[in-house]
Write an enzyme that holds these catalytic residues in place. Sequence first.
Site, short mmCIF file in Angstrom:
data_model
loop_
_atom_site.label_atom_id
_atom_site.label_comp_id
_atom_site.label_asym_id
_atom_site.label_seq_id
_atom_site.Cartn_x
_atom_site.Cartn_y
_atom_site.Cartn_z
N ASP A 9 14.22 -88.63 -21.28
CA ASP A 9 15.04 -87.75 -20.45
C ASP A 9 14.77 -88.09 -18.98
OD1 ASP A 9 16.41 -85.70 -19.21
OD2 ASP A 9 15.75 -84.17 -20.61
N ASP A 107 21.81 -89.19 -19.00
CA ASP A 107 20.40 -89.11 -18.64
C ASP A 107 19.46 -88.89 -19.82
OD1 ASP A 107 21.28 -86.58 -19.19
OD2 ASP A 107 20.39 -85.65 -17.42
N GLU A 108 19.91 -89.10 -21.05
CA GLU A 108 18.98 -88.94 -22.15
C GLU A 108 19.37 -89.80 -23.34
OE1 GLU A 108 18.81 -85.14 -24.20
OE2 GLU A 108 20.76 -84.57 -23.35
#
Length: 356
Positions: A9, A107-108
């Site tokens: 993350d 973002d992950e």
Amino acid sequence: MARWLLHVDLDQFQAAVEFRRHPELRGLPVIVGGHGDPTEPRKVVTCASYPARAFGVRAGMALRSAQRKCPEGVFLPLDMAAYEEASDEVMSLLRTFPGRVEVWGWDEAFLAADTDNPEGLAREIRAAIARLHLTCSIGIGDNKLTAKLATGFAKSSGKSSAEPATGAGAAAGVFRLTAGNWAEVMAHRPTNALWGIGNRIAARLADLGIDTVGDLMAADRHRLAAEFGPNTGPHLWVLGHGKGDTDVTTESRVPVGRSKSETFPHDLTDPGEIRAQVARLATEVAEEMAAAGRVGTRVSVTVRTNSFYTRSKQEKLPEPTIDVARIAESALHIIDRFELDRPVRLLGVRLELLPE
């Protein structure tokens, strides 16, 4: 070797991308959203740096509210192209490590890897991402649920720094959560600490005397099934025991529809203007899907009034089509079915797509 799931993350992602371009902003309360104008109505925060969060600024908050909480905040406009480029850079990097990568957004991502040293692998990943001038937190688990929750413990509070703090434990940016330490870490926590249980479900569980994860672990599955249904009830019990999906899919998810909505700076009252905005949104969606070679099957239009009453209507296209004008015409036909007797705050158009 054991199979591990790592949840990667990226920290304060949009703000971190801005720091790469503007190093002088590191350590400042940076707030990203809208066009970067905090006085602009109906625009919200999409990312707040750690210093901004210390003032109580959160994603989803109105920009005007963010400015009241953080008057010295540095407001920046959204730059979708820059964030997509940075995300692609990170995901490409993750694919250079042994294992399979499933991207979950900008973002992950999850990484499934066979290793006897998952913490070592996590540290290698964090170091590689740091060389891109970005930072991340990594949760290690025996399934997606535990890995995702572990990331929350890995994250630093970052209350006073633009970068996560360093040190032992969660602040080091890596945390392992498995069946071995599940009860120790999770049993005393409220049920909505579980990924997949929101406040509404947690309140219903509380009505049954189930307040903590430990309570949920001890709950009767048949009672849960009676209260929440034959599928949801047992699923909640499984979540309480820290069990989850272990499959990692490397293929990109093919969208089944595309939508676009807009909240307007000022409420719309003129029917002609409302129809024009619907036609514009429908045209934009249809053109994007036509460029992608996707075929539309159904059109829906959403209207939200200034009282926040929201309703959607839809119609099936006479035949699957990629014709932009036909799709826009369908959207206009739908908006004409609404009783537009109140000012309109938001309009949205969605195009359902023929499966590939």
